[in-house]
Design an enzyme around this catalytic site. Structure first.
Site, PDB file in Angstrom:
ATOM      1  N   CYS A 240      18.278 -83.636  11.824  1.00  0.00           N
ATOM      2  CA  CYS A 240      17.187 -83.451  13.583  1.00  0.00           C
ATOM      3  C   CYS A 240      16.051 -83.306  13.368  1.00  0.00           C
ATOM      4  O   CYS A 240      15.836 -81.870  13.385  1.00  0.00           O
ATOM      5  CB  CYS A 240      18.243 -82.411  14.008  1.00  0.00           C
ATOM      6  SG  CYS A 240      17.082 -82.774  15.771  1.00  0.00           S
TER       7      CYS A 240
ATOM      8  N   CYS B 252      15.637 -79.825  16.351  1.00  0.00           N
ATOM      9  CA  CYS B 252      16.870 -78.412  16.254  1.00  0.00           C
ATOM     10  C   CYS B 252      16.100 -77.320  15.110  1.00  0.00           C
ATOM     11  O   CYS B 252      14.904 -77.972  14.729  1.00  0.00           O
ATOM     12  CB  CYS B 252      18.200 -78.808  15.013  1.00  0.00           C
ATOM     13  SG  CYS B 252      19.730 -79.548  16.154  1.00  0.00           S
TER      14      CYS B 252
ATOM     15  N   HIS C  10      21.601 -79.263  19.663  1.00  0.00           N
ATOM     16  CA  HIS C  10      22.019 -80.303  19.576  1.00  0.00           C
ATOM     17  C   HIS C  10      22.289 -80.921  20.370  1.00  0.00           C
ATOM     18  O   HIS C  10      22.679 -82.614  20.617  1.00  0.00           O
ATOM     19  CB  HIS C  10      22.250 -80.443  17.947  1.00  0.00           C
ATOM     20  CG  HIS C  10      22.272 -81.917  17.275  1.00  0.00           C
ATOM     21  ND1 HIS C  10      20.791 -82.513  17.077  1.00  0.00           N
ATOM     22  CD2 HIS C  10      22.938 -82.639  17.427  1.00  0.00           C
ATOM     23  CE1 HIS C  10      21.006 -83.412  17.146  1.00  0.00           C
ATOM     24  NE2 HIS C  10      21.879 -84.318  17.121  1.00  0.00           N
TER      25      HIS C  10
ATOM     26  N   ASN D 284      14.252 -90.234  28.180  1.00  0.00           N
ATOM     27  CA  ASN D 284      15.151 -91.400  27.856  1.00  0.00           C
ATOM     28  C   ASN D 284      16.646 -90.823  27.115  1.00  0.00           C
ATOM     29  O   ASN D 284      16.025 -90.127  26.508  1.00  0.00           O
ATOM     30  CB  ASN D 284      14.549 -92.113  27.202  1.00  0.00           C
ATOM     31  CG  ASN D 284      13.255 -93.313  27.646  1.00  0.00           C
ATOM     32  OD1 ASN D 284      13.394 -93.004  28.447  1.00  0.00           O
ATOM     33  ND2 ASN D 284      12.091 -93.174  26.511  1.00  0.00           N
TER      34      ASN D 284
ATOM     35  N   SER E  61      15.901 -92.256  20.906  1.00  0.00           N
ATOM     36  CA  SER E  61      16.895 -92.276  19.284  1.00  0.00           C
ATOM     37  C   SER E  61      16.939 -90.856  18.806  1.00  0.00           C
ATOM     38  O   SER E  61      17.247 -90.603  17.194  1.00  0.00           O
ATOM     39  CB  SER E  61      15.611 -93.051  18.332  1.00  0.00           C
ATOM     40  OG  SER E  61      14.280 -92.171  18.546  1.00  0.00           O
TER      41      SER E  61
ATOM     42  N   HIS F 227      19.296 -84.696  20.816  1.00  0.00           N
ATOM     43  CA  HIS F 227      18.930 -83.832  20.793  1.00  0.00           C
ATOM     44  C   HIS F 227      18.068 -83.681  21.880  1.00  0.00           C
ATOM     45  O   HIS F 227      17.419 -84.527  22.600  1.00  0.00           O
ATOM     46  CB  HIS F 227      18.493 -82.957  19.827  1.00  0.00           C
ATOM     47  CG  HIS F 227      18.009 -81.793  19.966  1.00  0.00           C
ATOM     48  ND1 HIS F 227      18.039 -81.417  18.932  1.00  0.00           N
ATOM     49  CD2 HIS F 227      17.711 -80.743  20.865  1.00  0.00           C
ATOM     50  CE1 HIS F 227      18.402 -79.270  18.950  1.00  0.00           C
ATOM     51  NE2 HIS F 227      17.771 -79.439  20.607  1.00  0.00           N
TER      52      HIS F 227
ATOM     53  N   HIS G  30      16.037 -84.234  25.095  1.00  0.00           N
ATOM     54  CA  HIS G  30      14.742 -83.242  25.155  1.00  0.00           C
ATOM     55  C   HIS G  30      14.088 -84.773  25.840  1.00  0.00           C
ATOM     56  O   HIS G  30      14.627 -85.549  26.089  1.00  0.00           O
ATOM     57  CB  HIS G  30      14.038 -84.042  23.803  1.00  0.00           C
ATOM     58  CG  HIS G  30      13.680 -84.759  23.317  1.00  0.00           C
ATOM     59  ND1 HIS G  30      15.754 -85.723  22.861  1.00  0.00           N
ATOM     60  CD2 HIS G  30      12.398 -85.952  23.035  1.00  0.00           C
ATOM     61  CE1 HIS G  30      14.872 -87.063  22.738  1.00  0.00           C
ATOM     62  NE2 HIS G  30      13.645 -86.909  22.854  1.00  0.00           N
TER      63      HIS G  30
ATOM     64  N   GLN H 250       9.904 -86.350  26.968  1.00  0.00           N
ATOM     65  CA  GLN H 250       8.586 -86.625  26.503  1.00  0.00           C
ATOM     66  C   GLN H 250       7.511 -85.763  28.300  1.00  0.00           C
ATOM     67  O   GLN H 250       8.255 -86.749  29.339  1.00  0.00           O
ATOM     68  CB  GLN H 250       8.652 -87.657  26.064  1.00  0.00           C
ATOM     69  CG  GLN H 250       8.848 -87.944  24.939  1.00  0.00           C
ATOM     70  CD  GLN H 250       8.890 -89.254  24.223  1.00  0.00           C
ATOM     71  OE1 GLN H 250       7.474 -89.696  24.172  1.00  0.00           O
ATOM     72  NE2 GLN H 250       9.775 -90.383  24.093  1.00  0.00           N
TER      73      GLN H 250
HETATM   74  O1  LIG Z   1       9.290 -92.301  21.683  1.00  0.00           O
HETATM   75  P1  LIG Z   1      10.587 -92.967  21.751  1.00  0.00           P
HETATM   76  O2  LIG Z   1      11.383 -91.666  22.122  1.00  0.00           O
HETATM   77  O3  LIG Z   1      10.048 -93.072  19.958  1.00  0.00           O
HETATM   78  O4  LIG Z   1      10.469 -94.070  22.335  1.00  0.00           O
HETATM   79  C1  LIG Z   1      10.617 -95.040  23.345  1.00  0.00           C
HETATM   80  O5  LIG Z   1      10.638 -94.303  24.875  1.00  0.00           O
HETATM   81  C2  LIG Z   1       8.701 -94.789  24.742  1.00  0.00           C
HETATM   82  C3  LIG Z   1       8.742 -94.233  26.055  1.00  0.00           C
HETATM   83  O6  LIG Z   1       9.043 -94.396  27.082  1.00  0.00           O
HETATM   84  C4  LIG Z   1       9.445 -96.703  24.301  1.00  0.00           C
HETATM   85  O7  LIG Z   1       8.389 -96.757  24.325  1.00  0.00           O
HETATM   86  C5  LIG Z   1       9.790 -96.461  22.905  1.00  0.00           C
HETATM   87  O8  LIG Z   1       9.720 -98.161  23.409  1.00  0.00           O
HETATM   88  C6  LIG Z   1      10.945 -96.014  23.486  1.00  0.00           C
HETATM   89  O9  LIG Z   1      11.647 -96.561  22.175  1.00  0.00           O
END
Ligand SMILES: O=P(O)(O)O[C@H]1O[C@H](CO)[C@@H](O)[C@H](O)[C@H]1O
Ligand SMILES: O=P(O)(O)O[C@H]1O[C@H](CO)[C@@H](O)[C@H](O)[C@H]1O
Lengths: 384, 384
Positions: free
Chosen positions: A52, A55, A121, A187, A195, A198, A200, A202
């Site tokens: 990961c 981590c 994690h 997300n 993806s 863990h 987190h 943004q």
């Molecule tokens: O940045 P990540 O987590 O890889 O990406 C994810 O969030 C982003 C922001 O919402 C999107 O643009 C991506 O399509 C999604 O897969």
């Protein structure tokens, strides 16, 4: 409610915060579902995963190594959607004005961060105690503070614009550019494009005010002008009075399934008083924010006894803007979760929704009632 | 293009048709993908499936039996999102005006149809020859015609407002109500919420103009007022001149990856001349429409050699409206396909996209170049 009949008939509801409508079809949940099933969530992750990139102590995609952090950890996204430095772009001054009208573009710079919520994690916000969520809120607040325009009325409230102490953090030099808006979001779950499990979130910080906060700001400003009060303060008060869409409340916040919810179990956490941004909260209010985040995410997981996927995001004052914009801003958090019927059956916002108008099946009142019924201990911590 | 630098830098593009912005991050496709994989599409369906509620001769959910239809087949959706008849709703005249402002709703009635494209369970639009798509277009046109307001300037163009001959159709009485808008659309593939692979689309006809066509109409009317010309006619001309976003064209239509595309391989089929709705096309133009639909859907399937999922929808004049609305309407079709990198890796429009602004990775010019490169025979029909 006096509107009980809305439980039975198809209708549109107005979203005064965005200035848009949605279609509600309460009778439609009866249709059978033969479509795609989501993968059930993995529940047996290790506390530490050597592969990961989030981590503690692990190496990331571009070769940096994470410190042995013990709480939150912030670094600049290795695959940022916007960059701080890039070649300049000026729209070519084409002779035909039609072309500059129909093929319009503007350059965007900015800075993208990743914020881990815990070194472990296998935890999520729902697994953390409210007091463990406070550091996440503090980290958000510090990053927000570090990017506020010195001209903003929020600048003096915010205190020193330094970034979190870097012993535990990747080194984050203060950008020289002044950005317009900071979008803090998470997300969660594969169904929402995440993806890495863990825990987190943004942070994308950009020049230019993005579409959604711009639409909300317009409506918030209009309400102040026309009503002489704050839309979301009025709305929070009204919902607390009506009760039927309230999921949870404490002294500072209320969580509701908004009247105009699009996603089946969409919720919104609203500051009950008029607060413009994270920097307006004192320590006690931040604890209340941690409590309501903890409460909502636990209810979500309890609802279908699964790791409930969602996209979540904070809306607050732009980093830079006219005083009227900063002052009309009202701190709130949106949760957009896709699941509808079970841990594996989601709502698809597709054809009609994309081409015509968002459409939902169960009513927000029904969703709120179900969420009110699944508070308490997180299902996976219950002693059988 | 003079804007070649837009291939390298992050920027926002303006969508003059909706009046909104999107964020483009061309450098971002390099990030690795460790997230959800879509299920590869099933390619071995039978021509007839006894358990399919759309196949000829089969029984549907509510007990009706499909006729042994040989081309298209229309019936009223057994689980309609809106109904023709329902109890009336008047917003309760609350004393507090704040409540009627913040909890606003209106009743919606309407009629939802399902249209099969072929009796064969295992075909899609991409498998059909253009001449086999003409009956689909005729069926759409007949249903649209049957719902046009007698007051509309389109009423006399449209001819008799009868529904398709019912020998092959479920009986569809003409509704007594006048609806405002008809949304014709198709959800294709499990990734776009389609629960039955039998080739079919839907038609939702409603009171009230939905959000998306309303936003477009506003922009179309504004352009006519300010420029004295038709936005999409101007745009089609400009794109044909520039070439770089054109995927396919014939005498009547052009298919482009629009300048402002949100979905990775989004396309738009635009009538090159100003046509308000399906009823404005003559037989030759309908053949051209069938050809461009066939071409686009084949390129899509060829791109990743898979049954390419998408949501597709027609935008055209409202059924009822002011003359200025009907006259400013311009027939076009949107295709919103989610796949980004391969048959199993899609773009997620989630956190930032939902909270702030749509974001895309590859540029529309790159997408168009790739689609231009995969015309010709459908991959699954190629003799090895
Ligand atoms: O940045 P990540 O987590 O890889 O990406 C994810 O969030 C982003 C922001 O919402 C999107 O643009 C991506 O399509 C999604 O897969
Ligand atoms: O009517 P269907 O195909 O079962 O349903 C699908 O399309 C509808 C219209 O876009 C959506 O509301 C549903 O969420 C989706 O699953």
């Amino acid at each position: 409610m006096p509107e009980a009949i809305l439980d039975e008939i198809s209708h549109r509801r107005y979203n005064p915060l965005r200035g848009s409508w949605i279609l509600v079809s309460p009778h439609r949940t009866k249709r059978p579902w033969q479509g795609q099933q989501e993968a059930a969530s993995q529940t047996t992750l290790p506390q530490y995963d050597q592969s990961c990139y989030l981590c503690p102590g692990n190496e990331r995609a571009q070769g940096d190594t994470n410190p042995d952090y013990t709480s939150t950890f912030v670094f600049v996204n290795d695959f940022s959607a916007v960059k701080e430095e890039q070649e300049d772009y000026r729209q070519s001054d084409d002779k035909s004005s039609l072309s500059s009208l129909l093929l319009k573009a503007e350059s965007v710079t900015g800075k993208c961060y990743v914020v881990t919520f815990s070194p472990k994690h296998n935890l999520t916000l729902a697994d953390l105690e409210p007091m463990e969520i406070v550091p996440v809120i503090n980290t958000w607040t510090q990053l927000y503070t570090a990017h506020i325009s010195p001209q903003s009325p929020l600048a003096h409230v915010a205190g020193p614009t330094t970034l979190p102490p870097s012993s535990q953090q990747a080194s984050i030099p203060r950008s020289s550019a002044q950005y317009r808006y900071m979008q803090i979001f998470e997300n969660k779950g594969a169904a929402m494009g995440c993806s890495n499990p863990h825990p987190h979130g943004q942070i994308w910080t950009v020049t230019g005010l993005p579409e959604e906060p711009a639409a909300e700001l317009e409506q918030l400003i209009k309400h102040r002008r026309e009503q002489g009060s704050n839309l979301l303060e009025d709305y929070a008060k009204l919902e607390i009075e009506k009760e039927e869409r309230v999921v949870f409340k404490n002294d500072t916040f209320v969580a509701v399934c908004p009247w105009w919810a699009v996603w089946p179990f969409e919720t919104m956490i609203i500051a009950r008083q008029h607060k413009r941004a994270l920097v307006d909260f004192d320590e006690g209010e931040k604890k209340d924010l941690a409590e309501v985040i903890s409460d909502v995410t636990r209810r979500y997981d309890n609802l279908f006894e699964t790791h409930f996927p969602y996209s979540m995001g904070l809306h607050q004052a732009p980093l830079e803007g006219k005083d009227a914009e900063i002052e009309a801003s009202h701190f709130h958090i949106h949760f957009y979760p896709p699941l509808l019927r079970s841990a594996t059956v989601r709502k698809f916002l597709v054809g009609y929704e994309l081409m015509a108008e968002p459409q939902r099946d169960i009513t927000p009142e029904q969703a709120a009632a179900r969420l009110r019924n699944c508070g308490g201990t997180l299902y996976r911590n219950k002693v059988p």
